[in-house]
Scaffold this active site. Sequence first.
Site, PDB file in Angstrom:
ATOM      1  N   SER A 140       0.851  -1.179   0.000  1.00 48.87           N
ATOM      2  CA  SER A 140       0.000   0.000   0.000  1.00 48.87           C
ATOM      3  C   SER A 140       0.886   1.228   0.000  1.00 48.87           C
ATOM      4  O   SER A 140       2.063   1.157   0.398  1.00 48.87           O
ATOM      5  CB  SER A 140      -0.862  -0.012   1.263  1.00 48.87           C
ATOM      6  N   TYR A 153      -1.505  -0.529  10.600  1.00 45.96           N
ATOM      7  CA  TYR A 153      -1.620  -0.801   9.162  1.00 45.96           C
ATOM      8  C   TYR A 153      -0.362  -0.317   8.444  1.00 45.96           C
ATOM      9  O   TYR A 153       0.234  -1.061   7.652  1.00 45.96           O
ATOM     10  CB  TYR A 153      -2.861  -0.112   8.599  1.00 45.96           C
TER      11      TYR A 153
END
Length: 166
Positions: A140, A153
């Site tokens: 990501s 995350y």
Amino acid sequence: MEIAGKTVLITGGSAGVGLAAAQRFLQFGASVAITGRDGARLAQAAAQLGAGDRVITIAWDAAEIARAGTVFAEVERRFGALHVLVNNAGCNHRGLLEELSQEELLHVLDTNLRAPLALSRTVLPFMRRAGQGAIVNVASLAGRVPLAHESIYSATKFGLRAFTLA
């Protein structure tokens, strides 16, 4: 690696990036196994892919690492080999670190970092039997630029990116 005639397993393949990847691999002539936690969503995804016997679905949470060998063996049995693993499954629990439960923290860590590392290790004998292989780790932008209220995350995606580069 030529993709036509190869077998690809995509974790988190029932929607989003995983489903789009499955569509592209199919367009290039691969057979595809998609996994996900929700059997109904997997069935919908398979219907949307519409590739008949070139698609199988396996209801499986990729964070259940102990089951990986059984899943990979099923794909190998069904298609004759396993050539490509796409570690796409991911999750996120947003919020301040102190407000996340221990379960939420570990869920993100297990799904986004621990599972791809362990699955990459587990798939290697299958790829050796196939004579070739590739592992694709989906990270990501949060693996490059940390996000506020998404510290776990971002940490897992940084870690996955470092693992891939190493």
